[in-house]
Design an enzyme around this catalytic site. Structure first.
Site, mmCIF file in Angstrom:
data_model
loop_
_atom_site.group_PDB
_atom_site.id
_atom_site.type_symbol
_atom_site.label_atom_id
_atom_site.label_comp_id
_atom_site.label_asym_id
_atom_site.label_seq_id
_atom_site.Cartn_x
_atom_site.Cartn_y
_atom_site.Cartn_z
ATOM 1 N N HIS A 144 0.850 -1.179 -0.047
ATOM 2 C CA HIS A 144 -0.004 0.015 0.101
ATOM 3 C C HIS A 144 0.735 1.210 0.037
ATOM 4 O O HIS A 144 1.788 1.218 0.726
ATOM 5 C CB HIS A 144 -0.948 0.051 1.290
ATOM 6 C CG HIS A 144 -1.983 -1.222 1.304
ATOM 7 N ND1 HIS A 144 -1.472 -2.312 1.606
ATOM 8 C CD2 HIS A 144 -3.124 -1.418 1.030
ATOM 9 C CE1 HIS A 144 -2.702 -3.239 1.648
ATOM 10 N NE2 HIS A 144 -3.350 -2.593 1.171
ATOM 11 N N LYS A 171 -1.371 -7.990 -4.799
ATOM 12 C CA LYS A 171 -2.129 -6.845 -4.459
ATOM 13 C C LYS A 171 -1.193 -5.589 -4.272
ATOM 14 O O LYS A 171 -0.524 -5.369 -3.446
ATOM 15 C CB LYS A 171 -2.977 -7.109 -3.191
ATOM 16 C CG LYS A 171 -3.682 -5.774 -2.756
ATOM 17 C CD LYS A 171 -4.603 -5.745 -1.513
ATOM 18 C CE LYS A 171 -5.334 -4.527 -1.225
ATOM 19 N NZ LYS A 171 -6.043 -4.582 0.121
ATOM 20 N N LYS A 315 -15.076 23.347 -20.032
ATOM 21 C CA LYS A 315 -15.639 23.241 -21.472
ATOM 22 C C LYS A 315 -14.839 23.664 -22.226
ATOM 23 O O LYS A 315 -14.527 23.480 -23.667
ATOM 24 C CB LYS A 315 -16.972 23.811 -21.372
ATOM 25 C CG LYS A 315 -17.767 23.139 -20.363
ATOM 26 C CD LYS A 315 -19.395 23.550 -20.650
ATOM 27 C CE LYS A 315 -20.373 22.824 -19.492
ATOM 28 N NZ LYS A 315 -21.810 22.944 -19.945
ATOM 29 N N ASP A 353 -25.469 22.039 -24.952
ATOM 30 C CA ASP A 353 -25.922 22.795 -23.957
ATOM 31 C C ASP A 353 -27.040 23.523 -24.371
ATOM 32 O O ASP A 353 -27.950 23.794 -23.815
ATOM 33 C CB ASP A 353 -24.994 23.482 -23.009
ATOM 34 C CG ASP A 353 -23.908 22.643 -22.015
ATOM 35 O OD1 ASP A 353 -24.537 21.461 -21.828
ATOM 36 O OD2 ASP A 353 -23.047 23.019 -21.760
#
Length: 532
Positions: A144, A171, A315, A353
C-alpha cells in the site's frame, strides 16, 4: 505515458444463475468491533451481492484469535479473506508482530479462503509456515502506498518482488495525485501473468476500482454503505452493481464519462449507465475528476476511451483538445460533448448545452404566454440576462441571441462578461450591478454558475428583490432541483425552469451521439426523478 491499446480474451462467465462479462470478484470489507456485528454485516454483504468478505480483524475489540476466527470463518455465508492490518500499513493493529502472524496462520488452519500479508513481512511469514499449507487457502501479498502512484517501471518491479515471495495473488494499492495515475495501474494489471488486485485510492482513483473489471483485475472492494469504506475512494457494493453495472463490464467495453472538477455531485453516471444497460449497449460511464484536460486526453488515448461529457470548469479546455470542432461549438467557444470517431480516432467536439437549455426555456415561455409554434420564437425582442460567462453561459447566450433576444451578460469578472457580450452584440454587467438592473419588466434570467449547488445550497447569485423584474428564471444547477434562486423567483411571481430540463434534453441528444441508438427518454426522466 499513454494507456496503450490492449486485448484481453472476451468471454461471458456463468456464475450461478448470473451471466457476467468478467470474472472479477466484489470483496466486502467487514470492520465491526464485535464478532456478532461482523456476523450481521457478513449476511448483509451476501444479501447485497458481494462475492467474498474481508474480515478486518484488526478492528475487533478484545480479539481472541482461536475463538473469534473459528466462529467467523465457520459461520461466514461467503468465502473469507482474513486481514489483520498493522498500523504501519494503514490498519488498526499496533501489538506484537509475532502474535499477528500467528493469528493469520491460525486463520489458514481454520479454513479461511484467503489471507492478506504485507510485502514488508512476507518472506518472514512464508518462512514461518509449518510444512505444507492447507490447499484451500490462497495468500495475497499486498503493498500500500498512501502518498502516490509510482511509475510503470517501479510498479512492475514491485509486482516481481511480490511474486518472488511465493504469493498466490499480488495486491498493489496506490494513491491518486492525479486521475492519470490510474493508467499506470491499468498498464501493469493488463500485462500481469499472475492474479492481481490493482487499485488506486482516493476520489481521483475511483475509475481504477470499476475498470479493474475491464483490465483483468482479480477483485475490487465495495463497502456495505457510504461511511464504511476501508480505504479512501471506495464505492459501495450497491454502486458497483447497480450504478456501474460491474458484472457487465468486459475487455471490449467502451469507456465514457463526465469530465469536471468538482464532479461527485453529477447525476450523469446514473442516467447513462441505466440507459446503456436498458439498450444493451456495451459501455460504462464514469465521473472523471480531471485537473488538466489535455493530460487526461493524451493519457487515455486507447480506442475504447470513446467519448466524454464536459462540465465546469473544463468546457473551454476541452475545445482546445479536439481535432475537429462543430461550427456551433466553435462560435460558442466551448464544448459540452466530445466523441472519438471510431474510424481514425479523431476527437470531435460539440456543444449541445444550448440545445437543451434553449428548448427547455422556450417550451415554458410558450406555455406561459399561450403562444403556438407558428408564432415564432418567444425569445424575440426579450431581454435575456445570463449570469456567468463560462461554457454554459456562452452556450445559452449564443442560443438566445440566435432566437432574437437582447443579451445581457453578468459575471464576477467584468472583462469576461464584456468579451462574451461583444460576441452576441449584448451588454456587460458586474454581478454587483445586476441587483439594480431593470431596463424593463418581464425579462428572462438564466444562472449558469455553480452558485447554489450542493453543498452550498443557501447561496444565490442575485437578491430576491431583483427577481420581481423577471417573468422567467432558469437555473442550470440541478442538485438540488429546487435551488434557492428558483424558490425565491417563484415567490416573486416568476415562472421557473429547473436545470434538470436542460440536463434531460441534452442527455437525450448525447446518448444518441454516444451510441447511435434511440434514447430511452422515459427511463432517463425516471432515473433523474429518483436521483434528484
Amino acid at each position: 505515458m499513454a494507456l496503450e491499446s490492449f486485448q484481453l480474451p472476451i468471454t461471458d462467465f456463468q456464475i450461478g444463475n448470473e451471466t457476467r462479462r468478467n470474472s472479477m470478484l466484489i470483496c466486502v470489507p467487514i470492520m465491526a468491533e464485535s464478532v456478532d456485528q461482523m456476523l450481521v454485516q457478513m449476511q448483509k454483504a451476501k444479501d447485497f451481492g458481494g462475492d467474498l468478505v474481508e474480515l478486518r480483524v484488526d478492528f475487533l475489540k478484545n480479539f481472541v484469535p482461536r475463538q473469534d476466527l473459528a466462529i467467523l470463518i465457520k459461520q461466514a455465508p461467503l468465502p473469507t479473506l482474513v486481514t489483520y492490518r498493522p498500523r504501519w500499513e494503514g490498519g488498526q493493529y499496533d501489538g506484537d508482530e509475532s502474535k499477528r502472524r500467528e493469528a493469520l496462520r491460525l486463520a489458514m488452519e481454520l479454513g479461511a479462503d484467503y489471507i492478506d500479508i504485507e510485502l514488508k513481512v512476507a518472506h518472514d511469514f512464508f518462512n514461518s509456515l509449518p510444512g505444507e499449507r492447507p490447499e484451500k487457502v490462497r495468500i495475497i501479498v499486498s503493498s500500500h502506498n498512501y502518498e502516490r502512484t509510482p511509475s510503470v517501471e517501479e510498479l512492475s518491479d514491485l509486482v516481481a518482488r511480490i511474486q518472488a515471495t511465493g504469493a498466490d495473488i499480488v495486491k498493489i494499492a496506490t494513491t491518486a495525485v492525479d486521475i492519470i495515475d490510474n493508467a499506470r495501474i491499468f498498464q501493469v494489471l493488463v500485462h500481469s501473468q499472475v492474479p492481481m488486485i490493482g487499485l488506486v485510492m482516493g476520489e481521483r482513483g475511483l475509475m481504477s476500482r470499476i475498470l479493474a473489471a475491464k483490465f483483468g483485475g482479480f477483485l475490487t472492494f465495495g463497502s456495505l454503505e457510504a461511511g464504511l469504506a476501508s480505504a479512501p475512494g471506495q464505492p459501495t457494493v450497491k454502486e458497483l452493481l447497480d450504478l456501474y453495472n460491474m458484472r457487465l463490464i468486459g475487455p471490449d467495453t467502451k469507456v465514457y464519462g463526465i469530465i469536471g472538477n468538482p464532479i461527485s455531485h453529477s447525476k450523469s453516471p446514473h442516467l447513462y449507465n441505466a440507459s446503456f444497460k436498458s439498450s444493451s449497449f456495451n459501455g460504462i460511464y464514469l465521473p472523471l475528476l480531471v485537473d488538466d484536460v489535455s493530460t487526461f486526453i493524451t493519457t487515455y488515448s486507447a480506442p475504447d476511451f470513446a467519448g466524454y461529457s464536459y462540465t465546469i470548469p473544463h468546457k473551454e479546455a476541452g475545445l482546445k483538445c479536439c481535432d475537429e470542432v462543430d461550427p456551433i461549438a466553435k462560435a460558442i467557444g466551448a464544448i459540452s460533448c466530445m466523441i472519438k470517431r471510431s474510424t481514425e480516432g479523431k476527437l470531435i467536439g460539440y456543444n449541445i448545452d444550448y440545445l437543451g437549455g434553449i428548448a427547455a426555456i422556450e417550451e415554458e415561455l410558450r406555455v406561459s404566454n399561450g403562444a403556438t409554434l407558428a408564432s415564432g420564437s418567444p425569445f424575440a425582442g426579450k431581454t435575456f440576462v445570463v449570469i456567468g460567462a463560462g461554457g454554459a453561459g456562452k452556450a445559452l447566450a449564443y442560443g438566445a441571441y440566435k432566437k432574437g433576444a437582447r443579451i445581457v451578460v453578468a459575471n464576477r469578472t467584468y472583462d469576461k462578461a464584456k468579451e462574451l457580450a461583444s460576441k452576441v452584440r449584448g451588454q456587460a454587467l458586474t454581478l454587483a450591478e445586476l441587483n439594480d438592473f431593470c431596463p424593463e419588466e418581464g425579462m428572462i434570467l438564466v444562472n449558469t454558475t455553480p452558485v447554489g449547488m450542493e453543498p452550498r445550497i443557501e447561496e444565490t447569485p442575485v437578491s430576491k428583490e431583483a427577481l420581481k423584474h423577471y417573468s422567467l428564471v432558469f437555473d442550470s444547477v440541478y442538485t438540488p432541483k429546487l435551488t434557492r434562486l428558483l424558490r425565491e423567483a417563484k415567490q416573486s411571481g416568476a415562472t421557473i425552469v429547473f436545470g434538470t430540463e436542460m440536463f434531460i434534453n441534452q442527455a437525450f441528444i448525447q446518448f444518441e451521439m454516444f451510441t447511435g441508438l434511440p434514447a430511452p427518454k422515459q427511463l432517463i426522466r425516471d432515473v433523474l426523478a429518483r436521483t434528484t
